[in-house]
Write a protein that holds these residues in place. Structure first.
Motif: not given
Length: 431
Positions: A103-111
């Protein structure tokens, strides 16, 4: 008669060490948690002087979003681990940590697209969230694993080292690179290091399955209830960020963090104590949870009353001397949210017990009603008054009243558990 009384007293004293040792471990856990959280609290006045209000607002908003997402990130496995069998506990551990990392990786990608589109504020907030979220996952999941192994000593050390090290690294990061992403990364690094040096050791006794351990529980309700609870407390910060910008959100968030400091100082330790005390009663199907909860509620209630009074008086008076010039609004917000945030000391350990007692759906319903009431208070009050202070006061009042049904549900659940266990004991002892 005197000799007999003396003998009975001596026998009672010889039987006291287990109870005394348990109380000592609880005290050590609270003290360690207190020191660790005080260190993080003391870092706030330093950060308010080293960071711009906008950067502080971005970090605090990222922290608020991470608090809401944490139950989803770990899938609430931290509430299953203490009551699970050995193999199930390990499985829950890696599922929780693995999903949090994903989930943390997905949020970073959205950034990345946000940054590409020129919205640097949103991108920085998302990256800060992506760094803060795994720090929560490590803390909750790994702490639950230590509770499962009855390693309260290591848990106390982790709480202390994690808080002190993270605070120190945040200050250093702010001195070198004053930004929200840097201090979010420092928080993750500090908690990861503390977790690594206090990881649970595998022993032969830890591999023994205990009778009556729960193999599975409903997780969706537990996740939703915790996310809704977090959203209720973080709604004001996120709405301020979205409508007024990061600088205004910083004032609201810092005031709220200061008001919530006492709960953050020992709230996790109180929850850990409540779970540690309840775990054997649930696993072994023994009564006694209601008396434990009643005793804990009386003690935490007294502490909450004193804490709220101190925050309401000291918040506005000490905001500028402690936080620095320009943080007057934060002091007022501390006073406004003093009561509902202090009552977290009472409600958090009590309502956490609803999960292992199988009342997840009830908890979700109650948390949903609370969230709707708080959001409605924010929307209606702001529309009618157009005043942030009046809106905050109304929100705080609704927030406080919403604790009543939650506490009622917690006591109802423990009473039902004790009655059921007492019936089982009576049936098993019947000739």
């Amino acid at each position: 008669m005197t000799s007999s009384n003396t003998t009975d007293t001596a026998t009672a004293r010889r039987e006291d060490p287990p109870t005394t040792a348990k109380k000592k471990r609880s005290r050590e856990l609270i003290i360690a948690q207190l020191i660790g959280q005080v260190a993080l609290l003391l870092a706030i006045p330093v950060l308010t002087r080293l960071l711009s209000p906008a950067e502080m607002g971005i970090y605090q908003t990222g922290l608020s979003v991470a608090l809401i997402l944490q139950p989803l990130a770990t899938l609430r496995r931290e509430l299953l681990i203490p009551f699970a069998g050995v193999r199930d506990a390990r499985k829950h551990r890696w599922i929780g940590l693995g999903f949090a990392a994903t989930l943390s990786g997905a949020i970073a990608l959205v950034a990345l697209p946000a940054w590409a589109l020129g919205n640097a504020t949103l991108a920085e907030t998302l990256l800060a969230t992506a760094l803060i979220l795994p720090s929560f996952a490590l803390m909750y999941v790994e702490n639950a694993f230590l509770i499962r192994h009855s390693a309260q000593g290591r848990l106390a050390v982790r709480n202390l080292v994690g808080g002190v090290l993270s605070a120190g690294l945040q200050v250093v990061a702010a001195l070198i690179l004053p930004g929200a992403i840097a201090i979010a990364a420092a928080l993750l690094l500090g908690r990861a290091a503390a977790t690594f040096v206090t990881v649970a050791r595998r022993t032969p006794s830890s591999d023994v399955e205990s009778p009556g351990e729960k193999k599975s529980q409903r997780s969706i309700s537990a996740i939703l209830s915790a996310m809704i609870a977090a959203a209720s407390s973080q709604a004001v910060v996120i709405v301020s960020f979205a409508s007024l910008g990061p600088s205004a959100a910083a004032q609201v968030a810092v005031g709220q963090r200061v008001a919530g400091a006492p709960a953050s100082l020992i709230g996790q330790a109180l929850t850990q104590i409540a779970l540690s005390s309840a775990a054997p009663l649930i696993r072994e199907q023994r009564p006694g949870m209601t008396s434990q909860l009643r005793s804990l509620t009386i003690r935490t209630g007294a502490a909450a009353a004193v804490t709220a009074a101190a925050l309401m008086i000291g918040g506005p008076l000490l905001a500028v001397p402690i936080l620095g010039p320009g943080w007057e609004v934060a002091g007022v917000m501390t006073a406004v949210f003093a009561v509902p945030l202090s009552l977290t000391l009472v409600a958090l350990p009590a309502t956490t017990l609803l999960i292992p007692l199988g009342r997840e759906r009830l908890l979700v319903s109650l948390q949903t009603v609370r969230l709707v009431a708080i959001v409605a208070a924010i929307v209606v009050s702001s529309a009618l008054t157009q005043d942030v202070f009046t809106t905050s006061i109304v929100t705080a009042a609704v927030w406080t009243l919403a604790y009543v049904p939650l506490m009622t549900a917690a006591f109802t659940a423990t009473v039902a558990h004790d009655r059921l266990c007492a019936q089982v004991v009576n049936q098993s002892s019947a000739p």
